[in-house]
Design an enzyme around this catalytic site. Structure first.
Site, PDB file in Angstrom:
ATOM      1  N   ASN A  54      33.676  32.502  44.575  1.00 53.05           N
ATOM      2  CA  ASN A  54      33.865  33.931  44.792  1.00 53.05           C
ATOM      3  C   ASN A  54      32.639  34.605  45.404  1.00 53.05           C
ATOM      4  O   ASN A  54      32.759  35.632  46.077  1.00 53.05           O
ATOM      5  CB  ASN A  54      34.272  34.620  43.487  1.00 53.05           C
ATOM      6  N   VAL A  77      36.037  44.405  41.644  1.00 51.30           N
ATOM      7  CA  VAL A  77      36.895  43.889  40.582  1.00 51.30           C
ATOM      8  C   VAL A  77      36.759  42.366  40.457  1.00 51.30           C
ATOM      9  O   VAL A  77      37.029  41.788  39.415  1.00 51.30           O
ATOM     10  CB  VAL A  77      38.370  44.271  40.849  1.00 51.30           C
ATOM     11  N   ARG A 110      42.187  48.166  27.115  1.00 57.50           N
ATOM     12  CA  ARG A 110      42.718  47.034  26.351  1.00 57.50           C
ATOM     13  C   ARG A 110      42.483  47.232  24.859  1.00 57.50           C
ATOM     14  O   ARG A 110      43.375  47.018  24.037  1.00 57.50           O
ATOM     15  CB  ARG A 110      42.074  45.729  26.829  1.00 57.50           C
ATOM     16  N   HIS A 134      31.685  42.183  31.059  1.00 60.27           N
ATOM     17  CA  HIS A 134      33.129  41.960  31.119  1.00 60.27           C
ATOM     18  C   HIS A 134      33.359  40.513  30.697  1.00 60.27           C
ATOM     19  O   HIS A 134      33.652  39.641  31.510  1.00 60.27           O
ATOM     20  CB  HIS A 134      33.620  42.200  32.537  1.00 60.27           C
TER      21      HIS A 134
END
Length: 266
Positions: A54, A77, A110, A134
């Protein structure tokens, strides 16, 4: 997918044009960019397992953003979130206020949704914020969590509350396991969209986002989830919340772990 969504215009009654392109020149003139491109997790994978592949994708897109949309604000993101937010900022050369990682809004939502499953409130009546990373170093300050003004710690037993925090922390992996192929997309999309909407409106509501800490909360100067307010140009300010000593310590530990991973990326 853009064409499929555009087909719903008569049903949803919108006129905003939705277009798709594989050419980064389509970014020209964009005011806000949401960076989602990247390989998704598979069952058994951690977010950090995606770092190498990524990083290449984010780096290439960052070069296009710098060329075609040099005045834009970028919401990242792609996972691993903190590392990719850092990479985006470095490759674009943008000021830290204009490169923001989307994680805290999602993680906070969440947690609030999982608290609501306890039957004590509707999801929107739960007020809590997720800071830190995260991932494994997520920090949810329970001292600030409330349900219609009442402290959450008085409404849910300690062991049960700890289990909800852990499930929120692992929610991404839980969705990946259930899907078996791919990762969560609906709630991350809603979270990113809400951040862009807040910036477009100049909304100063307090949210959590991955930003350059700049020494806030006494943590290392790294990319980490902190409480912020946004405006049309990105991050307006990092807000100071009254965290307990143990919560500040957890935030500092998260910053240390993130800083180490970022240095390895470099």
């Amino acid at each position: 997918m853009a064409l499929d969504m555009w087909h719903s215009a008569p049903l949803r009654r919108f006129t905003t044009r939705i277009e798709g392109s594989t050419d980064l020149s389509a970014l020209e003139g964009a005011r806000y960019i949401v960076m989602t491109a990247g390989r998704p997790r598979q069952p058994g994978m951690s977010r950090t397992d995606l770092t190498g592949v990524n990083a290449e994708i984010v780096g290439n897109v960052a070069d296009g953003i710098r060329r075609y949309a040099p005045a834009s604000v970028v919401v990242v993101v792609t996972n691993p979130l903190e590392e990719m937010t850092h990479l985006m900022a470095k490759r674009t050369g943008f000021p830290s206020a204009r490169v923001i990682g989307m994680a805290g809004v999602l993680d906070s939502a969440r947690f609030c949704s999982l608290v609501a499953l306890e039957g004590i409130a509707r999801p929107e009546d739960v007020d809590a914020i997720a800071l830190g990373s995260h991932g494994a170093e997520m920090v949810i300050p329970l001292s600030l969590a409330k349900v219609q003004g009442r402290p959450l710690e008085q409404l849910i037993p300690k062991d049960r509350l700890a289990a909800i925090v852990e499930r929120a922390r692992d929610s991404g992996a839980e969705v990946v396991k259930l899907l078996q192929k791919g990762s969560a997309y609906f709630s991350p999309a809603e979270s990113a969209a809400s951040m862009v909407a807040a910036m477009v409106k100049g909304d100063s509501e307090l949210i959590a986002a991955c930003v350059q800490s700049g020494g806030a909360y006494g943590v290392d100067d790294t990319r980490i989830g902190l409480p912020v307010r946004l405006d049309t140009d990105g991050v307006k300010e990092i807000a100071e919340l009254p965290l307990r000593p143990d919560e500040r310590a957890a935030l500092a530990a998260a910053a240390g772990s993130i800083a180490k991973r970022i240095s390895e990326l470099a």
